[in-house]
Enzyme design. Sequence first.
Site, PDB file in Angstrom:
ATOM      1  N   GLY A   1      30.783  17.064 -21.227  1.00  0.00           N
ATOM      2  CA  GLY A   1      30.877  17.288 -22.660  1.00  0.00           C
ATOM      3  C   GLY A   1      31.477  16.044 -23.284  1.00  0.00           C
ATOM      4  O   GLY A   1      31.090  14.925 -22.931  1.00  0.00           O
TER       5      GLY A   1
ATOM      6  N   SER B   1      29.510  14.347 -15.463  1.00  0.00           N
ATOM      7  CA  SER B   1      29.504  13.669 -16.761  1.00  0.00           C
ATOM      8  C   SER B   1      30.939  13.335 -17.193  1.00  0.00           C
ATOM      9  O   SER B   1      31.582  12.485 -16.593  1.00  0.00           O
ATOM     10  CB  SER B   1      28.773  14.545 -17.783  1.00  0.00           C
ATOM     11  OG  SER B   1      28.605  13.888 -19.011  1.00  0.00           O
ATOM     12  N   ALA B   2      31.459  13.994 -18.218  1.00  0.00           N
ATOM     13  CA  ALA B   2      32.826  13.725 -18.660  1.00  0.00           C
ATOM     14  C   ALA B   2      33.829  13.966 -17.533  1.00  0.00           C
ATOM     15  O   ALA B   2      34.829  13.256 -17.414  1.00  0.00           O
ATOM     16  CB  ALA B   2      33.174  14.585 -19.874  1.00  0.00           C
TER      17      ALA B   2
ATOM     18  N   HIS C   1      25.181   9.093 -16.767  1.00  0.00           N
ATOM     19  CA  HIS C   1      23.987   9.103 -17.627  1.00  0.00           C
ATOM     20  C   HIS C   1      23.492   7.675 -17.902  1.00  0.00           C
ATOM     21  O   HIS C   1      22.932   7.406 -18.972  1.00  0.00           O
ATOM     22  CB  HIS C   1      24.264   9.787 -18.973  1.00  0.00           C
ATOM     23  CG  HIS C   1      24.853  11.147 -18.889  1.00  0.00           C
ATOM     24  ND1 HIS C   1      24.148  12.250 -18.471  1.00  0.00           N
ATOM     25  CD2 HIS C   1      26.113  11.597 -19.182  1.00  0.00           C
ATOM     26  CE1 HIS C   1      24.929  13.318 -18.507  1.00  0.00           C
ATOM     27  NE2 HIS C   1      26.116  12.940 -18.931  1.00  0.00           N
TER      28      HIS C   1
ATOM     29  N   GLU D   1      20.791   9.503 -14.154  1.00  0.00           N
ATOM     30  CA  GLU D   1      20.592  10.943 -14.097  1.00  0.00           C
ATOM     31  C   GLU D   1      20.101  11.351 -12.699  1.00  0.00           C
ATOM     32  O   GLU D   1      19.246  10.690 -12.117  1.00  0.00           O
ATOM     33  CB  GLU D   1      19.551  11.383 -15.133  1.00  0.00           C
ATOM     34  CG  GLU D   1      19.924  11.078 -16.569  1.00  0.00           C
ATOM     35  CD  GLU D   1      21.018  11.992 -17.091  1.00  0.00           C
ATOM     36  OE1 GLU D   1      20.685  13.020 -17.713  1.00  0.00           O
ATOM     37  OE2 GLU D   1      22.201  11.669 -16.884  1.00  0.00           O
TER      38      GLU D   1
END
Length: 251
Positions: A94, A127-128, A164, A199
């Site tokens: 996020g 991700s985060a 990403h 990804e």
Amino acid sequence: MGLVRSGTMDLLLLSNSRNHGQGFLEHALDEISDFLAGCDRIAFVPYALRDHDGYTATVAGALAPRGIEVIGVHTAADPRTVIADVRAVFVGGGNSFRLLKTLQATGLLELIGDRVRAGDLRYIGSSAGTNMASPSVRTTNDMPIVQPSTFDSFGFVPFQINPHYLDPDPGSTHMGESREQRLQEFLEDNDVTVLGLREGSWLRVADRQARLDGRNGARLFVRGEEPRELPPGDDVSYLLDLTPRYDLPGE
């Protein structure tokens, strides 16, 4: 920053939680199941998104077929009590600034960091959550929608990760900076290697060994050098011996 040179940490750092055409975590479920072998109950940190209940339910639904129970840390009056009662934690993606600020405010930045460094807690990031494994969030792709007290994050690895990661599109008419250009800007002021995770890729760290895995490999950025390609399956354990140096403009 909590940088360590210990070999006890057990990390699974995913670039993303959802691949195009696949369900949530579907591309990495086998790797997650292997990582969590013998551990059927984990804590989930949903703070990077606003909807904590919905986010936790999504993760729980994805992992339930593998026999893994997911407990959101936000469900306890003191989220540290949830972390104290599990052997693995998943920190979801996020907004990295929102996530870091909340980890700081709840005391989880210190608690999770200490337990992972001690080898007492397995860590999955996406991700985060993967950004948090670096010494700083300076190479995140996110807008700073909130202001954490510092940019310092867990520092489980001594280099930056850019989840990403997108390769430059030679046919694009976009006139702004590419991801590669932005990371090169970072290196102009910091002598800190950056691993650009595409990804569908992830980094597995255990026993002082680091392996790049998944589908699409990564791009490695080192100050003063041309970026180079890293294929899936590459042994990148040498990255664990680096010493990051920040705020060095003009060197």
